[in-house]
Design an enzyme around this catalytic site. Sequence first.
Site, PDB file in Angstrom:
ATOM      1  N   GLY A 165       0.663   5.795   3.694  1.00 18.66           N
ATOM      2  CA  GLY A 165      -0.388   6.797   3.534  1.00 18.66           C
ATOM      3  C   GLY A 165      -0.127   7.742   2.384  1.00 18.66           C
ATOM      4  N   ASN A 166      -0.847   8.885   2.391  1.00 15.94           N
ATOM      5  CA  ASN A 166      -0.836   9.831   1.272  1.00 15.94           C
ATOM      6  C   ASN A 166      -1.143   9.060  -0.021  1.00 15.94           C
ATOM      7  OD1 ASN A 166       1.160  11.963  -0.664  1.00 15.94           O
ATOM      8  ND2 ASN A 166      -0.598  12.618   0.502  1.00 15.94           N
ATOM      9  N   HIS A 182      -2.358   7.365  -3.410  1.00 14.90           N
ATOM     10  CA  HIS A 182      -2.640   7.765  -4.784  1.00 14.90           C
ATOM     11  C   HIS A 182      -3.171   6.551  -5.541  1.00 14.90           C
ATOM     12  CE1 HIS A 182       1.116   5.744  -5.616  1.00 14.90           C
ATOM     13  NE2 HIS A 182       1.777   6.590  -4.823  1.00 14.90           N
ATOM     14  N   HIS A 217      -1.605   3.093  -5.032  1.00 17.88           N
ATOM     15  CA  HIS A 217      -2.041   2.345  -3.844  1.00 17.88           C
ATOM     16  C   HIS A 217      -3.441   1.764  -4.057  1.00 17.88           C
ATOM     17  CE1 HIS A 217       0.705   5.424  -1.856  1.00 17.88           C
ATOM     18  NE2 HIS A 217       1.209   4.288  -1.417  1.00 17.88           N
ATOM     19  N   GLY A 251       3.932  -2.669  -4.434  1.00 20.88           N
ATOM     20  CA  GLY A 251       4.050  -2.142  -5.792  1.00 20.88           C
ATOM     21  C   GLY A 251       5.458  -2.319  -6.347  1.00 20.88           C
ATOM     22  N   GLN A 273      12.615  -2.888  -3.086  1.00 23.52           N
ATOM     23  CA  GLN A 273      11.842  -3.238  -1.881  1.00 23.52           C
ATOM     24  C   GLN A 273      11.074  -4.537  -2.119  1.00 23.52           C
ATOM     25  OE1 GLN A 273       9.503  -0.436   0.739  1.00 23.52           O
ATOM     26  NE2 GLN A 273       7.807  -1.139  -0.532  1.00 23.52           N
TER      27      GLN A 273
HETATM   28  O1  PAF Z   1       6.401   1.104   0.398  1.00 23.38           O
HETATM   29  C1  PAF Z   1       6.078   1.640   1.478  1.00 23.38           C
HETATM   30  O2  PAF Z   1       5.159   2.477   1.535  1.00 23.38           O
HETATM   31  C2  PAF Z   1       6.859   1.307   2.744  1.00 23.38           C
HETATM   32  O3  PAF Z   1       8.197   1.105   2.462  1.00 23.38           O
HETATM   33  C3  PAF Z   1       6.260   0.104   3.504  1.00 23.38           C
HETATM   34  C4  PAF Z   1       6.353  -1.182   2.696  1.00 23.38           C
HETATM   35  C5  PAF Z   1       4.811   0.383   3.866  1.00 23.38           C
HETATM   36  C6  PAF Z   1       7.055  -0.107   4.804  1.00 23.38           C
HETATM   37  O4  PAF Z   1       7.008   1.027   5.625  1.00 23.38           O
END
Ligand code: PAF
Length: 277
Positions: free
Chosen positions: A27-28, A30, A33, A144, A150
């Site tokens: 969330g939050n 920008h 996203h 992203g 990640q």
């Molecule tokens: O990148 C994120 O916002 C978080 O790490 C994710 C992939 C939603 C997992 O909580």
Amino acid sequence: MQIHPTIAGLRAALKDAGRIVFVPTMGNLHDGHITLMRKARAHGDCVVASIFVNRLQFRPGEDFEKYPRTLEADCEKLVAAGVDHLFAPSEEELYPTPQRYLVEPPVEHANILEGEFRPGHFRGVATVVMKLFSIVQPQAALFGKKDYQQFMVLSAMVREFALPIEVIPGETVRAPDGLALSSRNGYLSPAERAEAPRLYRILAGVAEAVRGGRRDFATLETEAMAELSAHGWLPDYVAVRQRIDLQSPPTEGPMPPLVVLAAARLGTTRLIDNLEI
Ligand code: PAF
């Protein structure tokens, strides 16, 4: 856009949805996203976003409690971006009992870079994403590249578990002055916000030097960290790594594709960024 607070409601709504493309978030939202959401649209019939601030990926003392929760504004943005379904569970819905079954990424992926400074972080990320994948059952998912490690960890997880999901990267979206968009930018004071683009400029300088032929990565990294420190930052790392697995590049022979990554604290805010070289 349909909003689903429960797993059962989401599952019922996604029956016969065709090719599902999934964009998990905390969330939050920008523009970074929203760019992912728009890209998702081009990859399937049905775009599903999720918003869940995942306690498992925060360590005690990190910003779990103060992480901005802005559901109403987020929903407006998701509607404008053409998202079909939002999964927005409560903590009780996603973790009705403490999550004891966990996805443990290998140490060589999870204990380096971010993982060195945020132990357990990637276990929390991998676990929640595996659970979200099991709930949403998408054919594709977007993440992203701002969170480069990640992206690498989740791509490897999907590969090693043979999940039938195409993992699609989204480019980092930047403010005009170069600062990578992040929910955590909202924590910066005006003076810190003015200083923050230095992180990107320093990464760009390292990338330029490597492109120009420099191979003394350790020196480049030390110089970059010294420059951050000289301007009031507390750097955790600046590191030139192989894109594929984020291990150190070879010292001789053909050079694989590289990326330079950094994390540093400005005041109380920890920022991360990276640039492919
Ligand atoms: O990148 C994120 O916002 C978080 O790490 C994710 C992939 C939603 C997992 O909580």
